[in-house]
Design an enzyme around this catalytic site. Structure first.
Site, PDB file in Angstrom:
ATOM      1  N   SER A   6       0.807  -1.225   0.000  1.00 48.00           N
ATOM      2  CA  SER A   6       0.000   0.000   0.000  1.00 48.00           C
ATOM      3  C   SER A   6       0.837   1.271   0.000  1.00 48.00           C
ATOM      4  O   SER A   6       0.294   2.368   0.112  1.00 48.00           O
ATOM      5  CB  SER A   6      -0.944  -0.002   1.210  1.00 48.00           C
ATOM      6  OG  SER A   6      -1.992  -0.928   0.990  1.00 48.00           O
ATOM      7  N   GLY A   7       2.168   1.129  -0.062  1.00 47.34           N
ATOM      8  CA  GLY A   7       3.017   2.331  -0.154  1.00 47.34           C
ATOM      9  C   GLY A   7       2.904   3.233   1.061  1.00 47.34           C
ATOM     10  O   GLY A   7       2.887   4.463   0.926  1.00 47.34           O
ATOM     11  N   LEU A   8       2.883   2.632   2.224  1.00 52.63           N
ATOM     12  CA  LEU A   8       2.593   3.411   3.432  1.00 52.63           C
ATOM     13  C   LEU A   8       3.826   3.996   4.118  1.00 52.63           C
ATOM     14  O   LEU A   8       3.685   4.800   5.037  1.00 52.63           O
ATOM     15  CB  LEU A   8       1.861   2.512   4.456  1.00 52.63           C
ATOM     16  CG  LEU A   8       0.529   1.926   3.982  1.00 52.63           C
ATOM     17  CD1 LEU A   8      -0.028   0.971   5.041  1.00 52.63           C
ATOM     18  CD2 LEU A   8      -0.477   3.030   3.704  1.00 52.63           C
TER      19      LEU A   8
ATOM     20  N   GLY B 192      10.022   7.159   2.917  1.00 53.42           N
ATOM     21  CA  GLY B 192      11.443   7.022   3.283  1.00 53.42           C
ATOM     22  C   GLY B 192      11.940   5.601   3.093  1.00 53.42           C
ATOM     23  O   GLY B 192      13.140   5.355   3.106  1.00 53.42           O
TER      24      GLY B 192
ATOM     25  N   GLU C 171      11.807   2.430  17.128  1.00 57.40           N
ATOM     26  CA  GLU C 171      11.531   1.391  16.111  1.00 57.40           C
ATOM     27  C   GLU C 171      12.117   0.046  16.512  1.00 57.40           C
ATOM     28  O   GLU C 171      12.285  -0.852  15.675  1.00 57.40           O
ATOM     29  CB  GLU C 171      12.058   1.856  14.748  1.00 57.40           C
ATOM     30  CG  GLU C 171      11.420   3.146  14.244  1.00 57.40           C
ATOM     31  CD  GLU C 171      10.160   2.960  13.392  1.00 57.40           C
ATOM     32  OE1 GLU C 171      10.096   1.998  12.631  1.00 57.40           O
ATOM     33  OE2 GLU C 171       9.238   3.803  13.507  1.00 57.40           O
TER      34      GLU C 171
ATOM     35  N   HIS D 152      16.024   2.520   8.753  1.00 56.85           N
ATOM     36  CA  HIS D 152      16.446   1.873  10.005  1.00 56.85           C
ATOM     37  C   HIS D 152      17.943   1.602   9.917  1.00 56.85           C
ATOM     38  O   HIS D 152      18.473   1.395   8.814  1.00 56.85           O
ATOM     39  CB  HIS D 152      15.757   0.511  10.194  1.00 56.85           C
ATOM     40  CG  HIS D 152      14.302   0.587  10.497  1.00 56.85           C
ATOM     41  ND1 HIS D 152      13.375  -0.251   9.926  1.00 56.85           N
ATOM     42  CD2 HIS D 152      13.599   1.385  11.337  1.00 56.85           C
ATOM     43  CE1 HIS D 152      12.171   0.024  10.387  1.00 56.85           C
ATOM     44  NE2 HIS D 152      12.281   1.022  11.242  1.00 56.85           N
TER      45      HIS D 152
ATOM     46  N   ASP E 231      19.329  -1.123  10.507  1.00 58.18           N
ATOM     47  CA  ASP E 231      19.599  -2.456   9.943  1.00 58.18           C
ATOM     48  C   ASP E 231      19.535  -2.491   8.415  1.00 58.18           C
ATOM     49  O   ASP E 231      19.645  -3.546   7.805  1.00 58.18           O
ATOM     50  CB  ASP E 231      18.725  -3.544  10.588  1.00 58.18           C
ATOM     51  CG  ASP E 231      17.245  -3.431  10.265  1.00 58.18           C
ATOM     52  OD1 ASP E 231      16.861  -2.583   9.441  1.00 58.18           O
ATOM     53  OD2 ASP E 231      16.460  -4.206  10.852  1.00 58.18           O
TER      54      ASP E 231
ATOM     55  N   ASN F  46       8.469  -4.749   0.205  1.00 54.88           N
ATOM     56  CA  ASN F  46       7.966  -3.732   1.129  1.00 54.88           C
ATOM     57  C   ASN F  46       9.097  -3.209   2.018  1.00 54.88           C
ATOM     58  O   ASN F  46       8.864  -2.585   3.053  1.00 54.88           O
ATOM     59  CB  ASN F  46       6.849  -4.303   2.009  1.00 54.88           C
ATOM     60  CG  ASN F  46       5.504  -3.650   1.704  1.00 54.88           C
ATOM     61  OD1 ASN F  46       5.464  -2.550   1.143  1.00 54.88           O
ATOM     62  ND2 ASN F  46       4.419  -4.301   2.092  1.00 54.88           N
TER      63      ASN F  46
ATOM     64  N   CYS G  76      15.035  -8.029   9.006  1.00 48.65           N
ATOM     65  CA  CYS G  76      13.809  -7.342   9.465  1.00 48.65           C
ATOM     66  C   CYS G  76      12.792  -8.342   9.987  1.00 48.65           C
ATOM     67  O   CYS G  76      11.985  -8.023  10.850  1.00 48.65           O
ATOM     68  CB  CYS G  76      13.133  -6.610   8.313  1.00 48.65           C
ATOM     69  SG  CYS G  76      14.069  -5.295   7.594  1.00 48.65           S
TER      70      CYS G  76
HETATM   71  O1  SUG Z   1       8.510   0.015   8.585  1.00 53.36           O
HETATM   72  N1  SUG Z   1       7.506  -1.466   5.553  1.00 53.36           N
HETATM   73  C1  SUG Z   1       8.253  -1.549   6.802  1.00 53.36           C
HETATM   74  C2  SUG Z   1       9.522  -2.331   6.603  1.00 53.36           C
HETATM   75  C3  SUG Z   1      10.232  -2.605   7.887  1.00 53.36           C
HETATM   76  C4  SUG Z   1      11.542  -3.242   7.705  1.00 53.36           C
HETATM   77  N2  SUG Z   1      12.126  -3.500   8.955  1.00 53.36           N
HETATM   78  C5  SUG Z   1      13.416  -3.316   9.275  1.00 53.36           C
HETATM   79  N3  SUG Z   1      14.204  -2.616   8.507  1.00 53.36           N
HETATM   80  N4  SUG Z   1      13.814  -3.761  10.400  1.00 53.36           N
HETATM   81  C6  SUG Z   1       8.578  -0.171   7.358  1.00 53.36           C
HETATM   82  O2  SUG Z   1       8.930   0.718   6.572  1.00 53.36           O
HETATM   83  C7  SUG Z   1       5.563  -0.988   4.172  1.00 53.36           C
HETATM   84  C8  SUG Z   1       4.069  -1.243   4.262  1.00 53.36           C
HETATM   85  C9  SUG Z   1       3.336  -0.869   3.004  1.00 53.36           C
HETATM   86  O3  SUG Z   1       3.790   0.053   2.289  1.00 53.36           O
HETATM   87  O4  SUG Z   1       2.296  -1.487   2.716  1.00 53.36           O
HETATM   88  C10 SUG Z   1       6.243  -1.039   5.543  1.00 53.36           C
HETATM   89  O5  SUG Z   1       5.646  -0.698   6.534  1.00 53.36           O
END
Ligand code: SUG
Length: 448
Positions: free
Chosen positions: A19-21, A24, A174, A248, A250, A364, A370
């Protein structure tokens, strides 16, 4: 050996969608509105868990969160049955539907920050669910995360599960994605390396994308976890890394044991010098810096090299480490070349690289690291973990059967608007809990 690391992976839910939420997070934006495959996503995640078990590691998992979160929609003024609530919000505010349907709890590295009992002054394993306040679809996770951690680590003698920090921008947190426990051996006390993107003095105008972790949040967690001051080390991300898409730590670094494997551009230089000096006082700290001339920041972020899992050997040998890397690292010629040279270099302990396919999650912005929450545990602590959440291959097979039966092959963001999909998700979650013998876990199960 009496202590080891257990990886708890987030099992991907039937609602996995694009969903591109996450502003960054470049992969999330790039794949916005694409068709996802919840079934393939969950199967890929389970196969990664199986890979670790076959290599001899201990592996656990975390259940997906209940989605859609209709409580949030109720709090926003929608009323009626769950289906009514979804139908009304779909009509008037469809943008809220993707928020309450996000499967983002799969990225267990953001579930919580964990301090092992060897490091805490009170001798307990501490967990603080991350408030994830920077993005609205993730800010709704922490209550269910706390409930799940309290179910898995349900023993007050060994474990303390805290509430999330206040959901205030100043304490944006986070979780373990910005925290690395470093130590000479799992049997020894270690330090928490807390990486943050901003503090009171950060000029926000330097940042194109949000810095999701604050120094004040990291300091609060160190306090909660009863870390002695010298056992908590704070390190600032570079604005350059955040602006290149390292939302993040990581995404540009991974550590374990005495090793920190990181990109040359990951950190603010003065902060790095200070933190590395402090680390070197505790043990024979091994910094493996990946030079930008070999792997550019862009290659690092598109391949997710640093979102590999860095593992000691199954017996805890820190001189025989391995990386569990996403297949995108193999596909990127610069990264593959770098990794093949790395494992030949006898001056550092990374000896093996295993490639795993987690492409559905990667699209995503979530790689192998992650997807997991690391918990260092002693034998006694492991014996106190709820066994329903520990895996062997048989349980993985049973979970796979469930995914094959109840998860959709493909899902479009607009499918979430259909109130009938809510029942489909609940049916799948109900089946997963039955597989592991946990009944009446989700609110929809207890409220029936
Ligand atoms: O928080 N993506 C997550 C990805 C998290 C990755 N985790 C670590 N790096 N530890 C975020 O950005 C995308 C959801 C969407 O666009 O539908 C999202 O939330």
């Amino acid at each position: 050996m009496s202590a080891f690391e257990v990886n708890f992976d987030g099992l991907i839910g039937p609602n996995h969608n694009y969903s591109g939420l996450a502003f960054g997070n470049l992969a999330s934006s790039r794949n916005a509105q694409n068709t996802s495959s919840p079934k393939q996503a969950a199967l890929q995640g389970l196969e990664k868990m199986r890979t670790l078990i076959r290599l001899g590691y201990k592996q656990g998992f975390m259940l997906p969160q209940q989605r859609p979160d209709t409580q949030i929609l109720r709090a926003l003024g929608f009323s009626g049955t769950d289906e009514n609530v979804i139908a009304k919000a779909s009509q008037s505010n469809p943008e809220l539907i993707s928020m309450v349907y996000s499967a983002s709890s799969m990225w267990a590295a953001n579930a919580a920050t964990v301090t092992p009992s060897h490091d805490s002054t009170d001798g307990k394993v501490h967990f603080t669910p991350a408030n994830l306040v920077t993005t609205s679809h993730r800010a709704i996770e922490h209550q269910q995360t706390q409930k799940l951690l309290s179910t898995i680590f349900n023993n007050n003698y060994y474990f303390t599960v805290h509430s999330a920090l206040p959901s205030i921008n100043r304490f944006a947190d986070e979780g373990a994605a910005n925290h690395t426990r470093l130590t000479s051996s799992y049997d020894d006390a270690g330090v928490g390396l807390f990486v943050y993107g901003r503090d009171e003095n950060t000029s926000i105008s330097d940042l194109i994308f949000p810095a999701r972790q604050t120094l004040e949040a990291s300091q609060a967690i160190a306090r909660q976890h009863t870390l002695a001051p010298q056992h908590a080390i704070f390190l600032k991300q570079s604005a350059r890394a955040i602006n290149a898409g390292a939302f993040h730590n990581d995404v540009v670094a991974v550590g374990n044991g005495p090793v920190l494997f990181y990109h040359q551009d990951a950190y603010d230089a003065p902060s790095q010098m200070l933190a590395f000096d402090q680390l070197a006082k505790h043990f024979d700290f091994k910094a493996i810096e990946v030079p930008a001339e070999k792997v550019s920041l862009n290659d690092a972020i598109t391949s997710y090299l640093f979102n590999s899992q860095l593992l000691a050997s199954p017996t805890g040998d820190m001189n025989e480490m391995r990386l569990i890397a996403p297949t995108e690292c193999y596909d990127n010629i610069n990264v593959r070349q770098y990794l093949s040279e790395l494992v030949e270099d006898q001056n550092q302990p990374i000896r093996h690289v295993e490639y795993v396919d987690v492409r559905q999650s990667m699209s995503n912005g979530g790689g192998p690291a992650c997807l997991r929450l690391r918990v260092a545990l002693t034998e006694e602590e492991l014996a106190a973990v709820n066994p329903a959440f520990l895996l062997d291959e048989q349980k993985i097979d049973a979970l796979k059967d469930c995914v094959n039966e109840y998860y959709r092959e493909s899902l479009n963001p607009e499918d979430l608007l259909d109130p009938a999909f809510l029942i489909e998700c609940q049916t799948a979650l109900d089946a997963l809990t039955k597989v592991i013998g946990i009944h009446n876990y989700y609110d929809f199960q207890t409220q029936k």
